[in-house]
Design a protein around this motif. Sequence first.
Motif, PDB file in Angstrom:
ATOM      1  N   THR A   1     -10.051  -8.451   6.529  1.00  0.00           N
ATOM      2  CA  THR A   1     -10.650  -8.046   5.001  1.00  0.00           C
ATOM      3  C   THR A   1     -11.107  -9.264   4.344  1.00  0.00           C
ATOM      4  OG1 THR A   1      -8.589  -6.472   5.364  1.00  0.00           O
ATOM      5  CG2 THR A   1      -9.786  -6.412   3.196  1.00  0.00           C
ATOM      6  N   ALA A   2     -12.056  -9.078   3.585  1.00  0.00           N
ATOM      7  CA  ALA A   2     -12.226 -10.048   2.611  1.00  0.00           C
ATOM      8  C   ALA A   2     -11.250 -10.037   1.599  1.00  0.00           C
ATOM      9  CB  ALA A   2     -13.696  -9.855   1.668  1.00  0.00           C
TER      10      ALA A   2
ATOM     11  N   VAL B   1     -10.194  -1.742   5.033  1.00  0.00           N
ATOM     12  CA  VAL B   1      -9.381  -1.183   3.953  1.00  0.00           C
ATOM     13  C   VAL B   1      -7.972  -0.359   4.513  1.00  0.00           C
ATOM     14  CG1 VAL B   1      -9.160   0.154   1.681  1.00  0.00           C
ATOM     15  CG2 VAL B   1     -11.070  -1.070   2.085  1.00  0.00           C
ATOM     16  N   LYS B   2      -6.929  -0.797   4.105  1.00  0.00           N
ATOM     17  CA  LYS B   2      -5.823   0.081   4.549  1.00  0.00           C
ATOM     18  C   LYS B   2      -4.566   0.190   3.415  1.00  0.00           C
ATOM     19  CE  LYS B   2      -4.894  -4.026   7.609  1.00  0.00           C
ATOM     20  NZ  LYS B   2      -5.873  -4.522   7.401  1.00  0.00           N
ATOM     21  N   ALA B   3      -3.655   0.959   3.606  1.00  0.00           N
ATOM     22  CA  ALA B   3      -2.732   1.046   2.712  1.00  0.00           C
ATOM     23  C   ALA B   3      -2.127  -0.226   2.210  1.00  0.00           C
ATOM     24  CB  ALA B   3      -1.524   2.019   3.132  1.00  0.00           C
ATOM     25  N   SER B   4      -1.949  -1.223   2.917  1.00  0.00           N
ATOM     26  CA  SER B   4      -1.235  -2.575   2.583  1.00  0.00           C
ATOM     27  C   SER B   4      -2.030  -3.387   1.599  1.00  0.00           C
ATOM     28  CB  SER B   4      -0.972  -3.071   3.925  1.00  0.00           C
ATOM     29  OG  SER B   4      -2.038  -3.391   4.749  1.00  0.00           O
ATOM     30  N   ASN B   5      -3.478  -3.153   1.647  1.00  0.00           N
ATOM     31  CA  ASN B   5      -4.286  -3.976   0.960  1.00  0.00           C
ATOM     32  C   ASN B   5      -5.114  -3.668  -0.121  1.00  0.00           C
ATOM     33  OD1 ASN B   5      -6.626  -2.740   2.282  1.00  0.00           O
ATOM     34  ND2 ASN B   5      -6.795  -4.446   3.997  1.00  0.00           N
ATOM     35  N   VAL B   6      -5.126  -2.096  -0.202  1.00  0.00           N
ATOM     36  CA  VAL B   6      -5.954  -1.282  -1.105  1.00  0.00           C
ATOM     37  C   VAL B   6      -5.531  -1.665  -2.528  1.00  0.00           C
ATOM     38  CG1 VAL B   6      -4.610   0.854  -1.123  1.00  0.00           C
ATOM     39  CG2 VAL B   6      -6.998   0.809  -1.602  1.00  0.00           C
ATOM     40  N   LYS B   7      -4.262  -1.664  -2.839  1.00  0.00           N
ATOM     41  CA  LYS B   7      -3.656  -2.003  -4.475  1.00  0.00           C
ATOM     42  C   LYS B   7      -4.483  -3.368  -4.588  1.00  0.00           C
ATOM     43  CE  LYS B   7       0.229  -0.339  -6.330  1.00  0.00           C
ATOM     44  NZ  LYS B   7       1.170   0.851  -5.661  1.00  0.00           N
ATOM     45  N   ALA B   8      -4.413  -4.417  -4.056  1.00  0.00           N
ATOM     46  CA  ALA B   8      -4.849  -5.694  -4.381  1.00  0.00           C
ATOM     47  C   ALA B   8      -6.087  -5.802  -4.814  1.00  0.00           C
ATOM     48  CB  ALA B   8      -4.525  -6.607  -3.495  1.00  0.00           C
ATOM     49  N   LEU B   9      -6.880  -5.167  -3.691  1.00  0.00           N
ATOM     50  CA  LEU B   9      -8.376  -5.057  -3.767  1.00  0.00           C
ATOM     51  C   LEU B   9      -8.690  -4.113  -5.136  1.00  0.00           C
ATOM     52  CD1 LEU B   9      -9.272  -4.102  -0.248  1.00  0.00           C
ATOM     53  CD2 LEU B   9     -10.219  -6.160  -1.330  1.00  0.00           C
ATOM     54  N   MET B  10      -8.116  -3.042  -5.238  1.00  0.00           N
ATOM     55  CA  MET B  10      -8.363  -2.091  -6.333  1.00  0.00           C
ATOM     56  C   MET B  10      -8.050  -2.590  -7.764  1.00  0.00           C
ATOM     57  SD  MET B  10     -10.390   0.573  -5.512  1.00  0.00           S
ATOM     58  CE  MET B  10     -10.193   1.849  -6.815  1.00  0.00           C
ATOM     59  N   SER B  11      -7.241  -3.880  -7.798  1.00  0.00           N
ATOM     60  CA  SER B  11      -6.950  -4.142  -8.992  1.00  0.00           C
ATOM     61  C   SER B  11      -7.656  -5.139  -9.499  1.00  0.00           C
ATOM     62  CB  SER B  11      -5.465  -5.008  -8.695  1.00  0.00           C
ATOM     63  OG  SER B  11      -5.823  -6.322  -8.050  1.00  0.00           O
TER      64      SER B  11
ATOM     65  N   PHE C   1      -3.606   4.939  -4.166  1.00  0.00           N
ATOM     66  CA  PHE C   1      -3.307   3.722  -4.374  1.00  0.00           C
ATOM     67  C   PHE C   1      -2.675   3.173  -5.666  1.00  0.00           C
ATOM     68  CE2 PHE C   1      -7.261   4.229  -6.586  1.00  0.00           C
ATOM     69  CZ  PHE C   1      -7.240   3.619  -7.721  1.00  0.00           C
ATOM     70  N   ASP C   2      -3.039   4.159  -6.724  1.00  0.00           N
ATOM     71  CA  ASP C   2      -2.378   4.090  -7.955  1.00  0.00           C
ATOM     72  C   ASP C   2      -1.193   4.556  -8.388  1.00  0.00           C
ATOM     73  OD1 ASP C   2      -3.416   6.383  -8.014  1.00  0.00           O
ATOM     74  OD2 ASP C   2      -4.252   6.423 -10.137  1.00  0.00           O
TER      75      ASP C   2
END
Length: 250
Positions: A176-177, A213-223, A248-249
Motif C-alpha cells: 500500500t502507498a 486497501v484492507k481493514a488494517s490500513n483503511v483508517k490511516a488512509l481515510m484520516s 472505517f469510521d
Amino acid sequence: MRKPYIAGNWKMNMTPSQGAAFAKDLAKALEGSDVKVMIAPPFVTIPAVLEAVKGSNLIVAAQNMSDNLSGAFTGEVSALMLKDLGVNDVILGHSERRAIYGETDEFINKKVLLALSEGMNVDLCVGETLEEREAGKLEEILTRQVEIGLRGVSAAQMANITIAYEPVWAIGTGKTATPEDADNAHAFIRTLVEKLYTKGVAEELIIQYGGSVKASNVKALMSKEHIDGALVGGASLSVEQFLPIVSFDK
Ligand code: PEP
C-alpha cells in the motif's frame, strides 16, 4: 464537506449466483448505514446483483463500457444497455484496462464524455507504475492522465466525476502507498483539478485511494485530508473483509 465513498471492484470474479448471494449479505450487513458504497460486478453478474440489492442504498456500477452506444462492436457493452438495466455508474480507465487491453488516455476520455453525456457517473482511475514513480515521473503521469481523461468535461459535469488514485504497483500486490504518499498524490490531483476548473470544483471532488486497501490500513488512509474514499479490489470480495473497510469510521 466531502462524503466518504467506498467502492468494490470485483474484477472478473463472482458468477451471477455467487454475486447475488454476496450482495444480499452485504446489503443486509449495511442496513441502516449511511456510507456511500458502490460495488462493480462483471457485466453478466449485474442483473442478479441489482435484484439482490433492491431497496438498499448500494450503488451497482459497471467496471467498463464501450466507447460507442450501439452497432457492430462484437463483445462490447454500451451505456444504453447499462442504463436500461438501471446502472448509472461506471469505472473507467482502470490500470488493468490500460495495461492489459491497451486503453489510452484519449480512448478513456472518449468513454468518459460518452458516459457523462448519457447522464452516468464516472469513477476515473489514474495512477503511476513503479517504474514511472522511481523515474520521478509521478506528477507528469498524473497530469497527463487527469488532463486528457477530463478533456471536454464541463465544470458542471465534474459533479458526476470521482477520481480514483491507484498506484499500479499497489494494486493486488499487498503493497500500500503510505497514507502520506497517497495524500500527497491526492493533493496534487486536487490542485490540478483546481487549475483546470475552479477551487470549488476541486474542493467538492471525491478522490478515492486504491491499492491493497484492507481493514488494517483503511483508517490511516481515510484520516488524511485529501483521501475521501477507497476503491477496493481483493478485499471487496468477502463481506468479512469489505464490511470493516466500509465501516472505517466506527
Ligand atoms: C483495484 O482493483 O482497483 C484494486 C485497488 O485492487 P486491490 O485492492 O486488490 O489492490
